[in-house]
Design a protein around this motif. Structure first.
Motif, PDB file in Angstrom:
ATOM      1  N   LEU A  83      -5.586 -13.654 -11.605  1.00 58.56           N
ATOM      2  CA  LEU A  83      -4.734 -12.521 -11.254  1.00 58.56           C
ATOM      3  C   LEU A  83      -4.373 -12.542  -9.778  1.00 58.56           C
ATOM      4  CD1 LEU A  83      -6.611  -9.734 -13.243  1.00 58.56           C
ATOM      5  CD2 LEU A  83      -4.716 -11.186 -13.996  1.00 58.56           C
ATOM      6  N   PHE A  84      -3.119 -12.213  -9.501  1.00 58.76           N
ATOM      7  CA  PHE A  84      -2.596 -12.164  -8.140  1.00 58.76           C
ATOM      8  C   PHE A  84      -1.949 -10.811  -7.917  1.00 58.76           C
ATOM      9  CE2 PHE A  84      -2.521 -16.484  -9.630  1.00 58.76           C
ATOM     10  CZ  PHE A  84      -3.022 -17.222  -8.571  1.00 58.76           C
ATOM     11  N   ASP A  85      -2.245 -10.191  -6.788  1.00 62.81           N
ATOM     12  CA  ASP A  85      -1.594  -8.936  -6.423  1.00 62.81           C
ATOM     13  C   ASP A  85      -1.561  -8.831  -4.905  1.00 62.81           C
ATOM     14  OD1 ASP A  85      -4.122  -7.952  -5.551  1.00 62.81           O
ATOM     15  OD2 ASP A  85      -4.501  -7.067  -7.514  1.00 62.81           O
ATOM     16  N   TYR A  86      -1.028  -7.725  -4.407  1.00 65.78           N
ATOM     17  CA  TYR A  86      -0.894  -7.567  -2.965  1.00 65.78           C
ATOM     18  C   TYR A  86      -2.244  -7.362  -2.266  1.00 65.78           C
ATOM     19  CZ  TYR A  86       4.169  -7.601  -3.132  1.00 65.78           C
ATOM     20  OH  TYR A  86       5.477  -7.990  -3.280  1.00 65.78           O
ATOM     21  N   ASN A  87      -3.311  -7.170  -3.030  1.00 65.91           N
ATOM     22  CA  ASN A  87      -4.649  -7.041  -2.440  1.00 65.91           C
ATOM     23  C   ASN A  87      -5.319  -8.389  -2.194  1.00 65.91           C
ATOM     24  OD1 ASN A  87      -4.676  -4.174  -2.425  1.00 65.91           O
ATOM     25  ND2 ASN A  87      -5.063  -4.220  -4.623  1.00 65.91           N
ATOM     26  N   GLU A 114      15.872  -6.665  -4.208  1.00 62.59           N
ATOM     27  CA  GLU A 114      15.184  -5.766  -3.282  1.00 62.59           C
ATOM     28  C   GLU A 114      14.572  -4.589  -4.042  1.00 62.59           C
ATOM     29  OE1 GLU A 114      18.162  -7.231  -2.485  1.00 62.59           O
ATOM     30  OE2 GLU A 114      17.168  -8.599  -1.100  1.00 62.59           O
ATOM     31  N   GLU A 115      15.319  -4.064  -4.997  1.00 58.30           N
ATOM     32  CA  GLU A 115      14.791  -2.981  -5.836  1.00 58.30           C
ATOM     33  C   GLU A 115      13.567  -3.468  -6.619  1.00 58.30           C
ATOM     34  OE1 GLU A 115      16.468   0.066  -9.203  1.00 58.30           O
ATOM     35  OE2 GLU A 115      17.114  -2.025  -9.309  1.00 58.30           O
ATOM     36  N   TYR A 116      13.647  -4.659  -7.185  1.00 61.78           N
ATOM     37  CA  TYR A 116      12.535  -5.256  -7.922  1.00 61.78           C
ATOM     38  C   TYR A 116      11.306  -5.396  -7.022  1.00 61.78           C
ATOM     39  CZ  TYR A 116       9.865  -8.720 -10.598  1.00 61.78           C
ATOM     40  OH  TYR A 116       8.877  -9.390 -11.269  1.00 61.78           O
ATOM     41  N   ASP A 117      11.505  -5.922  -5.811  1.00 58.48           N
ATOM     42  CA  ASP A 117      10.390  -6.090  -4.875  1.00 58.48           C
ATOM     43  C   ASP A 117       9.704  -4.755  -4.596  1.00 58.48           C
ATOM     44  OD1 ASP A 117      11.144  -8.777  -4.700  1.00 58.48           O
ATOM     45  OD2 ASP A 117      12.223  -8.500  -2.809  1.00 58.48           O
ATOM     46  N   ARG A 118      10.491  -3.709  -4.338  1.00 57.42           N
ATOM     47  CA  ARG A 118       9.928  -2.377  -4.062  1.00 57.42           C
ATOM     48  C   ARG A 118       9.145  -1.864  -5.268  1.00 57.42           C
ATOM     49  NH1 ARG A 118      15.004  -1.851  -1.720  1.00 57.42           N
ATOM     50  NH2 ARG A 118      15.794  -0.722  -3.536  1.00 57.42           N
ATOM     51  N   ALA A 119       9.689  -2.077  -6.472  1.00 65.25           N
ATOM     52  CA  ALA A 119       9.019  -1.612  -7.685  1.00 65.25           C
ATOM     53  C   ALA A 119       7.676  -2.315  -7.881  1.00 65.25           C
ATOM     54  CB  ALA A 119       9.912  -1.830  -8.903  1.00 65.25           C
ATOM     55  N   MET A 120       7.614  -3.598  -7.583  1.00 68.92           N
ATOM     56  CA  MET A 120       6.361  -4.330  -7.749  1.00 68.92           C
ATOM     57  C   MET A 120       5.271  -3.770  -6.819  1.00 68.92           C
ATOM     58  SD  MET A 120       6.885  -6.489 -10.197  1.00 68.92           S
ATOM     59  CE  MET A 120       7.795  -5.093 -10.842  1.00 68.92           C
ATOM     60  N   VAL A 121       5.663  -3.381  -5.618  1.00 68.09           N
ATOM     61  CA  VAL A 121       4.710  -2.792  -4.672  1.00 68.09           C
ATOM     62  C   VAL A 121       4.310  -1.398  -5.148  1.00 68.09           C
ATOM     63  CG1 VAL A 121       4.398  -1.946  -2.307  1.00 68.09           C
ATOM     64  CG2 VAL A 121       5.519  -4.155  -2.710  1.00 68.09           C
ATOM     65  N   THR A 122       5.287  -0.570  -5.447  1.00 75.11           N
ATOM     66  CA  THR A 122       5.032   0.821  -5.840  1.00 75.11           C
ATOM     67  C   THR A 122       4.155   0.913  -7.078  1.00 75.11           C
ATOM     68  OG1 THR A 122       7.145   1.502  -4.907  1.00 75.11           O
ATOM     69  CG2 THR A 122       6.148   2.993  -6.512  1.00 75.11           C
ATOM     70  N   GLN A 123       4.404   0.033  -8.047  1.00 73.94           N
ATOM     71  CA  GLN A 123       3.676   0.081  -9.312  1.00 73.94           C
ATOM     72  C   GLN A 123       2.385  -0.736  -9.291  1.00 73.94           C
ATOM     73  OE1 GLN A 123       6.759  -1.168 -11.995  1.00 73.94           O
ATOM     74  NE2 GLN A 123       7.868   0.742 -11.750  1.00 73.94           N
TER      75      GLN A 123
END
Length: 142
Positions: A83-87, A114-123
């Protein structure tokens, strides 16, 4: 069957049933989109706090079963998910991985990256690569 034999099928057919293991040992299955990426079965979980991700963090074993829309042909990949995430992954590397997996799991571009990138962070999305330990299926004319 080995992964390279299955790869063309996984690159074309993205309808998938993902099976993970619950704490009590029971299977949990969910319908998702998946694909092939750098020798692995791959998918993105848009909601990083989903039961599937909790299951995979505790027990990375899973089965990724891709099917044709009429369910006449299928490939199953059993293995362990990484698993990979922003953490646990650098921000720019994560952004690129999400975009590459979006393409691998759907064969098209997103209309607004850009919208996709923001959604990946937010979610708190999570990317998963499943190393194929066992690959099998039924590949009829597809």
């Amino acid at each position: 069957m080995d992964f390279e034999e299955a790869r063309p099928f996984l690159e074309k057919h993205h309808w998938c049933v993902l099976t993970t293991h619950q704490r009590n040992g029971a299977a949990q299955s969910s319908v998702i989109y998946s694909g092939a990426y750098q020798g692995n079965a791959a998918f993105v979980m848009v909601y990083g706090k989903s039961a599937k991700i909790r299951n995979l963090r505790r027990d990375p074993r899973c089965t990724v079963l891709n099917v044709t829309r009429d369910w006449s042909s299928w490939v199953s990949v059993e293995g362990e998910a990484q698993l990979f995430d922003y953490n646990n992954t650098e921000s720019e590397q994560m952004r690129q991985l999400f975009r590459e997996l979006f393409r691998a799991c759907g064969d098209h571009e997103h209309p607004d990256w850009e919208e996709y990138d923001r959604a990946m962070v937010t979610q708190q999305a999570v990317a998963a690569l499943v190393r194929p330990d066992r690959v099998y299926g039924l590949l009829r004319k597809w």
